[in-house]
Scaffold this motif. Structure first.
Motif, PDB file in Angstrom:
ATOM      1  N   TRP A   1       0.747  -1.107   0.026  1.00 54.39           N
ATOM      2  CA  TRP A   1      -0.001   0.085  -0.024  1.00 54.39           C
ATOM      3  C   TRP A   1       1.080   1.044  -0.025  1.00 54.39           C
ATOM      4  N   PHE A   2       0.546   1.995  -0.971  1.00 50.32           N
ATOM      5  CA  PHE A   2       1.437   3.485  -1.062  1.00 50.32           C
ATOM      6  C   PHE A   2       0.082   4.365  -0.911  1.00 50.32           C
ATOM      7  N   LYS A   3       0.949   5.793  -0.987  1.00 51.91           N
ATOM      8  CA  LYS A   3       0.121   7.121  -1.068  1.00 51.91           C
ATOM      9  C   LYS A   3       0.604   7.781  -1.932  1.00 51.91           C
ATOM     10  N   ILE A   4      -0.004   8.832  -2.815  1.00 51.64           N
ATOM     11  CA  ILE A   4       0.267   9.953  -3.410  1.00 51.64           C
ATOM     12  C   ILE A   4      -0.202  11.094  -2.728  1.00 51.64           C
ATOM     13  N   GLU A   5       0.996  11.981  -2.460  1.00 50.93           N
ATOM     14  CA  GLU A   5       0.877  13.301  -1.611  1.00 50.93           C
ATOM     15  C   GLU A   5       1.166  14.292  -2.348  1.00 50.93           C
ATOM     16  N   LYS A   6       0.693  15.493  -2.073  1.00 48.96           N
ATOM     17  CA  LYS A   6       1.006  16.657  -2.761  1.00 48.96           C
ATOM     18  C   LYS A   6       2.346  17.146  -2.384  1.00 48.96           C
ATOM     19  N   TYR A   7       3.148  17.708  -3.360  1.00 54.44           N
ATOM     20  CA  TYR A   7       4.561  17.903  -2.998  1.00 54.44           C
ATOM     21  C   TYR A   7       5.155  19.224  -3.877  1.00 54.44           C
ATOM     22  N   GLU A   8       5.158  20.302  -3.094  1.00 52.35           N
ATOM     23  CA  GLU A   8       5.374  21.358  -4.118  1.00 52.35           C
ATOM     24  C   GLU A   8       4.329  21.810  -5.218  1.00 52.35           C
ATOM     25  N   ASP A   9       4.986  21.820  -6.551  1.00 49.07           N
ATOM     26  CA  ASP A   9       4.092  21.959  -7.684  1.00 49.07           C
ATOM     27  C   ASP A   9       3.731  20.536  -8.410  1.00 49.07           C
TER      28      ASP A   9
END
Length: 196
Positions: free
Chosen positions: A141-149
């Motif tokens: 299980w992974f996640k996508i996170e907002k990072y900078e632009d």
């Protein structure tokens, strides 16, 4: 009379400071591709590193399962995302998998997982489990996170609340001065998503 007034004032204050019954918590943002469209579970995507290259599998295939790498000369590997709940949003557990079968390791699944068996680092490999959120599948299980632009990939499975101490970014580890393998690191790996 004063006690009734004070009690009424207290109840009014208590009710006004609480969220209304039935009010919903805001959902996390949708993950967007390079053209600004929402990622879909029925579409294939390339993960594009901000500093160039594409996500691929190791080419020398020393052993199974195959490691996930960044290759500057690759055309990229189409991938799919399978969220724990039907929509691909930031901060939601999801599986990442190849969009197509790879015959080099026929006895391993095409789902990404973290593999802590290496002495150097904890690498991202194939061989994970699709779905079935539980403590037995936490490596998948992974996640996508907002990072900078853009975004970053993170290993921090919500399906295992007691695993918060293992939360780490997915970054690049240069293996034997040649392969840029994906691994758990303290340095975020900035990426974008392009539909195939």
């Amino acid at each position: 009379m004063k006690i009734t007034t004070i009690l009424a004032f207290f109840l009014l204050f208590a009710l006004s400071s609480q969220p209304l019954l039935g009010s919903a918590k805001a959902s996390p943002d949708h993950v967007l591709d390079t053209s600004g469209k929402k990622l879909r579970v029925d579409a294939d995507y390339y993960i594009i590193p901000a500093n160039g290259g594409f996500i691929d599998l190791e080419t020398n295939g020393e052993s199974c399962p195959l490691h996930v790498v960044v290759d500057k000369h690759s055309q990229g590997l189409p991938l799919r995302f399978a969220p724990i709940k039907g929509v691909i949003r930031v901060s939601i557990d999801l599986n990442i998998m190849l969009a197509n079968y790879d015959s080099r390791c026929p006895h391993h699944s095409i789902v990404w997982k973290i593999d802590p068996s290496s002495k150097e680092e904890t690498f991202v490999t194939l061989g994970g489990v699709l779905g079935y959120p539980s403590s037995k599948t936490i490596q998948s299980w992974f996640k996508i996170e907002k990072y900078e632009d853009a975004y970053k990939l993170v290993y921090c499975p919500y399906v295992c609340p007691s695993c918060k101490h293992v939360c780490k970014d997915i970054g690049i580890y240069v293996y034997k001065d040649r392969e840029m393998r994906l691994a758990l690191t303290n340095i975020p790996f900035k990426v974008k998503f392009k539909e195939v």
